[in-house]
Design a protein around this motif. Structure first.
Motif, PDB file in Angstrom:
ATOM      1  N   GLY A 130      18.301 -17.351   2.579  1.00  0.00           N
ATOM      2  CA  GLY A 130      18.491 -18.050   1.319  1.00  0.00           C
ATOM      3  C   GLY A 130      17.982 -17.270   0.128  1.00  0.00           C
ATOM      4  N   LEU A 131      16.842 -16.604   0.305  1.00  0.00           N
ATOM      5  CA  LEU A 131      16.291 -15.768  -0.770  1.00  0.00           C
ATOM      6  C   LEU A 131      17.172 -14.547  -1.021  1.00  0.00           C
ATOM      7  CD1 LEU A 131      12.505 -15.914   0.192  1.00  0.00           C
ATOM      8  CD2 LEU A 131      13.573 -16.990  -1.796  1.00  0.00           C
ATOM      9  N   THR A 134      21.858 -15.307  -3.390  1.00  0.00           N
ATOM     10  CA  THR A 134      21.824 -16.192  -4.556  1.00  0.00           C
ATOM     11  C   THR A 134      23.098 -15.968  -5.359  1.00  0.00           C
ATOM     12  OG1 THR A 134      20.776 -14.576  -6.020  1.00  0.00           O
ATOM     13  CG2 THR A 134      19.308 -15.959  -4.676  1.00  0.00           C
ATOM     14  N   THR A 274      22.753 -20.594  -6.704  1.00  0.00           N
ATOM     15  CA  THR A 274      21.369 -20.343  -6.283  1.00  0.00           C
ATOM     16  C   THR A 274      20.691 -21.634  -5.846  1.00  0.00           C
ATOM     17  OG1 THR A 274      21.265 -18.495  -7.839  1.00  0.00           O
ATOM     18  CG2 THR A 274      19.176 -19.320  -6.987  1.00  0.00           C
ATOM     19  N   SER A 277      22.024 -22.463  -2.459  1.00  0.00           N
ATOM     20  CA  SER A 277      21.444 -21.587  -1.440  1.00  0.00           C
ATOM     21  C   SER A 277      20.027 -22.005  -1.104  1.00  0.00           C
ATOM     22  CB  SER A 277      21.465 -20.136  -1.940  1.00  0.00           C
ATOM     23  OG  SER A 277      20.787 -19.280  -1.037  1.00  0.00           O
ATOM     24  N   TYR A 278      19.211 -22.205  -2.134  1.00  0.00           N
ATOM     25  CA  TYR A 278      17.808 -22.555  -1.906  1.00  0.00           C
ATOM     26  C   TYR A 278      17.672 -23.946  -1.281  1.00  0.00           C
ATOM     27  CZ  TYR A 278      16.216 -18.510  -4.620  1.00  0.00           C
ATOM     28  OH  TYR A 278      15.957 -17.237  -5.064  1.00  0.00           O
ATOM     29  N   GLY A 282      16.439 -23.790   2.298  1.00  0.00           N
ATOM     30  CA  GLY A 282      15.095 -24.357   2.282  1.00  0.00           C
ATOM     31  C   GLY A 282      15.008 -25.590   3.153  1.00  0.00           C
TER      32      GLY A 282
END
Length: 451
Positions: A130-131, A134, A274, A277-278, A282
């Protein structure tokens, strides 16, 4: 702090370079290069023909050569191709350059995932993925595109390619120097730490790296139902990417904004990507940390698809004069990135055997290419600036993605139950008969799938 920033900018730079044509289109790119009719759509698709052609060969290169060194060479060449695109004057030249650019990018993302798999366990990988992924590329292309609007003359679009090409060349040198090929060769960890890194991924039964090509693993990849379900999922989930990356700036400009303002208004699309994704990755990370016995990855994929699906419904049905509503729906339709990334992580976690991993990665990115070749063709010039056929294609793709990932999860659940019934050592952490023997997930009875 060492690996993830390097892998993040690898992905971000590739995303930037793919959409340079979309920003350039706001500044006379289509007129100067005679992109009449649907030629602009084909320039968008051409990149993925190169990517498609070089997917499998690049997988073989990633297995035979040091990963970081291969990335350095390809990114160096890729930067020069971008700079050359700034000098193009006609359609055939653009097609040739975009095909070459696509071929050069083919090893980058699969290489990133191979590096992640060498360093992080299946529980740790989702948050790193995930990081790494983005939508922040538009936070670079937006200001650059806005800035070139102040340049004198009539061909500002050429500067877009020159600037991004120079950035790519500089970054290639950074990757060549700082990115390790594997944990054993890394200079920033001690010998003891290297042993710990390798031992930590023992329980995953996925292995680290093997330079020998195994034909039987490649054949198994083609016969595995999971391969084709994930292949189809990536065809569907990438349809929004293929259409929106090429046409979103033009859609926004069609709502009445100037070229410069349109480049800035593309930036929220990156923020939404982003956030997606996070949020999805997450969520997977927190679920695997606090509820390790629960399978939750598919649930987060379905959540992200649902958000994008609702946005696509609004985008397709809102009145044509509801500009603010359509702009908001356009932004939210970029929520596809979270499900896409979680699915990539599922694919990586569910594949063992180095040759099978390389082959599976290549097939997944072939699916990505097929989708991105097809998607721009739904955006017809005659339907500009609202592109109803393109918006309908995005809506349909979300529905098909939901069905396919549900079938994939069902198959993994059934296979895990079958293995639990016959594996007498299912609860052991160490399996001396299979650990680090480069077995595939099919060959290894102790392997369990995530879904």
């Amino acid at each position: 702090m060492r690996l993830v920033p390097l892998l993040w900018f690898n992905v971000t730079l590739g995303a930037m370079d793919k959409v340079t044509t979309a920003t350039a289109a706001l500044y006379g790119f289509r007129k100067d290069t005679n992109l009449t009719g649907d030629r602009y759509s084909w320039v968008g698709s051409a990149f993925y023909f190169g990517y498609l052609f070089w997917c499998l060969p690049s997988g073989s290169l990633l297995q035979r050569f040091p990963i970081a060194k291969l990335m350095f060479v390809t990114q160096l060449l890729w930067g020069f191709i971008l700079i050359g695109t700034g000098f193009a004057n006609n359609f055939p030249t653009l097609i040739a350059l975009r095909v070459m650019l696509g071929a050069l990018e083919a090893p980058i993302v699969p290489g990133n995932f191979l590096v992640l798999g060498m360093w992080y366990s299946r529980r740790e990988a989702p948050i790193r993925t995930g990081l790494m992924y983005t939508g922040l590329s538009v936070c670079f292309t937006g200001p650059i595109g806005w800035g070139i609007g102040f340049l004198a003359g009539e061909h500002q679009w050429r500067a877009m390619f020159w600037i991004t090409g120079a950035m790519t060349i500089v970054w290639a040198c950074v990757v060549g120097y700082f990115l390790p090929d594997n944990p054993v060769k890394a200079k920033f960890v001690t010998e003891r730490q290297k042993a710990i890194v390798i031992d930590r991924i023992r329980a995953d039964q996925t292995g680290v790296e093997n330079k020998h090509f195994k034909k039987e693993q490649m054949v198994e990849t083609f016969l595995d139902p999971k391969t084709w379900l994930m292949f189809l999922f990536h065809v569907w989930i990438s349809i929004p990417n293929g259409g929106l990356t090429n046409f979103a700036p033009l859609v926004i400009k069609g709502l009445g904004y100037t070229s410069q303002r349109s480049t800035l208004l593309t930036m929220p699309t990156g923020i939404i990507q982003t956030v997606s994704s996070y949020m999805c990755n997450g969520g997977v990370f927190l679920c695997t940390k606090y509820f390790p016995q629960k399978q939750c990855r598919t649930a987060w994929v379905l959540f992200g698809i649902l958000v994008g699906l609702i946005a696509a419904v609004f985008l397709y049905t809102l009145p044509l004069n509801n500009y603010n509503g359509r702009l908001a729906a356009l932004y939210m339709s970029y929520f596809y990135l979270g499900p896409y990334i979680v699915a990539l992580g599922i694919n990586t976690a569910n594949t063992a055997g180095h040759t099978k991993k390389v082959t599976t990665n290549a097939l997944i990115f072939i699916a990505y290419c097929v989708s991105n070749i097809i998607a721009p063709q739904f955006f017809k010039t005659s339907q500009a600036p609202l592109y109803p056929l393109g918006m309908g294609a995005i809506l349909g793709s979300y529905v098909l993605a939901t069905i396919t990932i549900s079938l994939y999860a069902t198959y993994c659940w059934w296979e895990n139950r079958r293995r639990d019934a016959i594996d007498s050592a299912k609860d052991a952490r160490v399996h001396n008969d299979t650990d680090f023997r480069d077995l595939t997930d099919k060959q290894n009875l102790h392997f369990r799938y995530v879904w």
